[in-house]
Structure formats: structure tokens, C-alpha cells
Motif scaffolding. Structure first.
Motif, mmCIF file in Angstrom:
data_model
loop_
_atom_site.group_PDB
_atom_site.id
_atom_site.type_symbol
_atom_site.label_atom_id
_atom_site.label_comp_id
_atom_site.label_asym_id
_atom_site.label_seq_id
_atom_site.Cartn_x
_atom_site.Cartn_y
_atom_site.Cartn_z
ATOM 1 N N LEU A 1 41.585 32.900 44.881
ATOM 2 C CA LEU A 1 41.387 32.932 43.433
ATOM 3 C C LEU A 1 42.680 32.581 42.699
ATOM 4 O O LEU A 1 42.643 32.006 41.616
ATOM 5 C CB LEU A 1 40.865 34.303 42.996
ATOM 6 N N HIS A 2 43.835 32.943 43.280
ATOM 7 C CA HIS A 2 45.103 32.465 42.718
ATOM 8 C C HIS A 2 45.162 30.934 42.766
ATOM 9 O O HIS A 2 45.657 30.291 41.842
ATOM 10 C CB HIS A 2 46.283 33.051 43.499
ATOM 11 N N PHE A 3 44.664 30.387 43.856
ATOM 12 C CA PHE A 3 44.613 28.931 44.017
ATOM 13 C C PHE A 3 43.730 28.301 42.942
ATOM 14 O O PHE A 3 44.093 27.287 42.325
ATOM 15 C CB PHE A 3 44.094 28.624 45.417
ATOM 16 N N ASN B 1 29.782 33.730 36.971
ATOM 17 C CA ASN B 1 30.600 32.651 36.412
ATOM 18 C C ASN B 1 31.905 33.243 35.882
ATOM 19 O O ASN B 1 31.903 34.051 34.955
ATOM 20 C CB ASN B 1 29.831 31.950 35.285
ATOM 21 N N ILE B 2 33.025 32.870 36.473
ATOM 22 C CA ILE B 2 34.338 33.399 36.066
ATOM 23 C C ILE B 2 35.218 32.297 35.474
ATOM 24 O O ILE B 2 36.440 32.454 35.408
ATOM 25 C CB ILE B 2 35.046 34.061 37.259
ATOM 26 N N THR B 3 34.607 31.208 35.025
ATOM 27 C CA THR B 3 35.377 30.060 34.536
ATOM 28 C C THR B 3 36.289 30.443 33.376
ATOM 29 O O THR B 3 37.491 30.142 33.378
ATOM 30 C CB THR B 3 34.425 28.934 34.105
ATOM 31 N N ALA C 1 43.987 37.319 34.270
ATOM 32 C CA ALA C 1 42.805 36.545 34.652
ATOM 33 C C ALA C 1 42.057 37.209 35.799
ATOM 34 O O ALA C 1 40.823 37.333 35.772
ATOM 35 C CB ALA C 1 43.218 35.125 35.034
ATOM 36 N N LEU C 2 42.781 37.654 36.818
ATOM 37 C CA LEU C 2 42.119 38.277 37.962
ATOM 38 C C LEU C 2 41.593 39.660 37.621
ATOM 39 O O LEU C 2 40.586 40.104 38.185
ATOM 40 C CB LEU C 2 43.087 38.348 39.136
ATOM 41 N N ALA C 3 42.252 40.360 36.718
ATOM 42 C CA ALA C 3 41.728 41.661 36.290
ATOM 43 C C ALA C 3 40.401 41.489 35.563
ATOM 44 O O ALA C 3 39.443 42.251 35.786
ATOM 45 C CB ALA C 3 42.747 42.366 35.397
ATOM 46 N N ALA C 4 40.330 40.491 34.693
ATOM 47 C CA ALA C 4 39.066 40.217 33.997
ATOM 48 C C ALA C 4 37.993 39.754 34.971
ATOM 49 O O ALA C 4 36.813 40.101 34.835
ATOM 50 C CB ALA C 4 39.298 39.165 32.911
#
Length: 416
Positions: A244-246, A272-274, A285-288
Motif C-alpha cells: 500500500l505504501h507502493f 475503494n480506497i482511491t 492515507a493509510l490510517a484513513a
């Protein structure tokens, strides 16, 4: 087996403070320990008491450990923190260089190394003093690799906390190459190869009807979309967080690149995490993303999730020659026929379907699982995704139309 008969519990009246510092060490070692778990642990110890050391250990483990693989890290840090001097000396040795000899210390696994770094952050072992007349030890470094090369080849699952942090920084600098697509639309250009008859006639009208030159046009280039479907089930948890960092780096890349990057997670459901990954701060971003996806480290229903994507999202995001990255280990127990149908539909809707599988890191990997056998014939390229080097090699699959990765080799194994 770890025993706790010789572990004294501090009797300084600061048990809550000690539990809080213990939780911080667990967090440094990679366990997901938040404020809520710390409060629950303190309350649980108050209720259960700590007269029995085994009960004290079991109470903290129940509050802080959520996955089987975290038990080893928890046990090592527990022994370090609650004052086991002998084990502390052993863990200090893991962070200092040693001369390998006859009495070689057993190699530390990833859990021990993370535990040592979490509690001994910044600590340095004392170098042994050489006696007078002692022989100088020489090291042959001809076959050693640089730290950068080791980091590129290290498996995400086996990395220490410090190595994971360095890997995430390196991943943030990776570029995903993309080749533009020649559009049917054209634009005026003096160097074009397509005659522009309308432009030619308009220019002739301005000069009394004489055609003085032939107007030309050239085809426009457009950039395709990148669509990523990332498996976040329990079997993929060690890799999905790094990947997900990528995807976050790809979503926020500057300059010429993908038209848009659409990211989805799936386990038992599709999310959908766009919009979350477009946040510039990766931690936010990853927390959300974690709050949005409710099926983290759960089961896997690849066929059902691909069906949901094909039904609800394929027409929206797969237009104009999108490239799809399917990130999963393929371990699915649902209907294999449904998985094959949905994978085939996904491949026909995309310009190229690339399957990234961390299990491909094993030399003895074979397509035995029914999910792998259902997916493999319906992808264009099959590649590993377990370290930085494998992500760098993804550039080949994106730039070469004929790249298939290890697909044909495994297809031969299936047919043999």
C-alpha cells in the motif's frame, strides 16, 4: 519453549507506567498497539491481579497480541522488559558484530531482532578489548553485499522494524514507467504524417483559393489508468501494508505518468480506497484506509470481490486501456469456476492484467491451490512481489507488451 518462573514483577508501585512503556516497545517492534489496548491492559491487570507470573503474562498477551505470528515478538520483549539479565545479554549480542567461530551463537530470527531493536534502540554494545599480543582478526569482504543491495533483496516478511522503515522510504522513490497510448484524436503539427484537408482548404480560402501548402496533423498521446486490487486478508497482511505504501507513491507521483491511479482492497469485501491514497501524507492515507476497509486480516473471497469490481467499477475505471495490478496470493476457498470467470472478464476489460504474488518468492512454488490454478490462465503476466527488487522488476512487465513473467513455466507445471 519460553518459561517465566524467573521473571520478577517490579514492585515499585508504578505498574501502570511500566505497562505503558512495555506497550511502546511492542509498538516499535511492529505490533499494532494503540492507546485503547494500553488502557484495556492496565484495567485487565487490575482485575486479574499479578500474584501469579503466568497469569500476568497471559493477561498482557491477551490484550496486546492479535495474530499468532506476534506471539514470538511479544515473548521476547516480555522477557527483555521484565528484567531477565541473561536474556538481555543475549539480545545485546544480536545488535553487535561477532566473530564467527566454533561456539557460534545461533542466528537470530526476525522476531528476536525486532525485539532487540525495540528495547535497545540506539544502544551499542561495548566492543571487547584486545589483549596485548593478541592476534588481529581480518575479515574478507570480497563476497559481501552493500546494505542497499541487502535491503533490495530482503523479504518484507523477514525485515526488522528499521529495515521496514528504510524499505518504505525506498519504495516511495520508485517510479512506475508507463508507455503512452496513441490516440485516435489528432492535433495540428508541421511534422505530422496525417493530411489535414479541412485545414488545407481553410488556408487556401485565405489566399484566394490557391493551395500553397498541405496542412498536416499528428496523433495525440494519452496516458492510461492504473488500477490496483490489493488483497488484505490474513495470509497477505505482512505484504499488503508495504505494498500500500507502493500504491501511495504511485498515486502521488509527480510529472508525466498514469492518467489516474485507482486503488481497491479486498478480503471478504471490496473497498475503494482511491481518494484516501491521494492524501500526500502516507501515514494519514493509510490510517484513513484502515478505517475504510473493515475486512483487514480476515478471510479471502477473491471470486466474489472480482465479481463486485466487474459489476460496479470496471466500466468506470477500466476505460481507455487501463493496466490492472492484481496483488494476492491466490489462496481462495470459494468457487474456483466463479473465480476463473471473473478473472477472464477482468482480463478482457483491461489492456493488461499483471498478477503480483508474494508466494512466488519460493523456488518450490507450484500451482497446486485451486485459486492459483483458476487465476493463472487468465492473467497476462505473473510476477513476485516480496521485496524491493521484485517491485523494481515490475517495470519490465509494464513496458514490454510480451512480458509474461513466470506464467508459462507454471502453466507447463499445471499441464504436466
Amino acid at each position: 519453549m519460553v518459561t517465566f518462573a524467573d521473571l520478577p514483577v517490579p514492585q515499585d508501585g508504578k505498574l501502570a507506567e511500566n505497562i505503558t512503556h512495555f506497550a511502546r516497545a511492542l509498538r516499535k517492534a511492529g505490533l499494532r498497539v494503540g492507546t485503547g489496548r494500553v488502557v484495556d491492559a492496565i484495567r485487565a491487570v487490575e482485575v486479574a491481579g499479578f500474584s501469579e507470573k503466568r497469569d500476568f503474562y497471559a493477561t498482557l498477551q491477551a490484550c496486546f497480541v492479535s495474530k499468532p505470528e506476534e506471539r514470538i515478538v511479544f515473548a521476547q520483549i516480555f522477557r527483555l522488559y521484565w528484567r531477565d539479565p541473561q536474556f538481555l545479554e543475549h539480545m545485546m549480542g544480536l545488535l553487535t558484530p561477532m566473530v564467527r567461530g566454533v561456539n557460534e551463537t545461533p542466528k537470530a530470527d526476525a522476531a528476536e531482532r525486532r525485539a532487540a531493536e525495540a528495547l535497545l534502540d540506539g544502544a551499542e554494545g561495548d566492543a571487547p578489548e584486545m589483549e596485548e599480543g593478541g592476534e588481529e582478526v581480518e575479515f574478507d569482504a570480497t563476497l559481501t553485499f552493500s546494505s542497499e543491495e541487502k535491503l533490495r533483496q530482503a523479504d518484507f516478511e523477514q525485515m526488522t522494524t528499521a529495515e521496514l522503515a528504510a524499505a518504505k522510504r525506498a519504495i516511495a522513490r520508485l517510479d512506475l514507467p508507463v508507455k503512452p497510448i496513441a490516440s485516435r484524436r489528432t492535433r495540428p503539427s508541421a511534422l505530422g504524417h496525417v493530411p489535414d484537408w479541412r485545414g488545407t482548404m481553410r488556408a487556401a480560402m485565405r489566399s484566394g483559393g490557391d493551395v500553397q501548402r498541405l496542412a498536416l496533423r499528428e496523433r495525440r498521446n494519452r496516458w492510461p489508468n492504473l488500477v490496483a486490487l490489493c488483497d488484505i486478508s490474513g495470509s497477505m497482511s505482512s505484504y499488503s501494508r508495504v505494498l500500500l505504501h507502493f500504491l501511495h507513491a504511485a498515486s502521488n507521483a509527480k510529472g508525466v505518468g498514469w492518467a489516474r491511479v485507482h486503488s481497491f482492497t479486498f478480503g471478504t469485501s471490496l473497498t475503494n480506497i482511491t481518494r484516501h491514497l491521494r492524501h500526500r501524507d502516507v501515514d494519514a492515507a493509510l490510517a484513513a484506509t484502515g478505517k475504510e476497509a473493515q475486512d483487514w486480516e480476515g478471510g479471502t473471497r477473491i471470486g466474489a470481490c472480482l465479481h463486485a469490481f466487474n459489476r460496479d467499477w470496471s466500466r468506470r475505471v477500466l476505460g481507455q486501456g487501463a493496466v490492472v495490478l492484481l496483488i494476492t496470493d491466490g489462496l481462495d476457498r470459494d468457487d474456483a469456476d466463479q473465480l476463473a470467470r471473473e478473472a477472464e472478464r477482468l482480463r478482457l476489460s483491461a489492456r493488461k492484467l499483471i498478477w503480483l504474488n508474494p508466494l512466488l518468492r519460493w523456488d518450490g512454488f507450484a500451482p497446486r491451490a485451486q485459486g492459483v490454478r483458476a487465476l493463472l490462465p487468465n492473467v497476462d503476466s505473473f510476477r513476485a512481489a516480496h521485496n524491493i527488487s521484485s517491485l523494481e522488476a515490475l517495470a519490465v512487465a509494464l513496458t514490454r507488451a510480451d512480458d509474461q513473467g513466470d506464467k508459462m513455466r507454471l502453466m507447463q507445471m499445471m499441464e504436466g
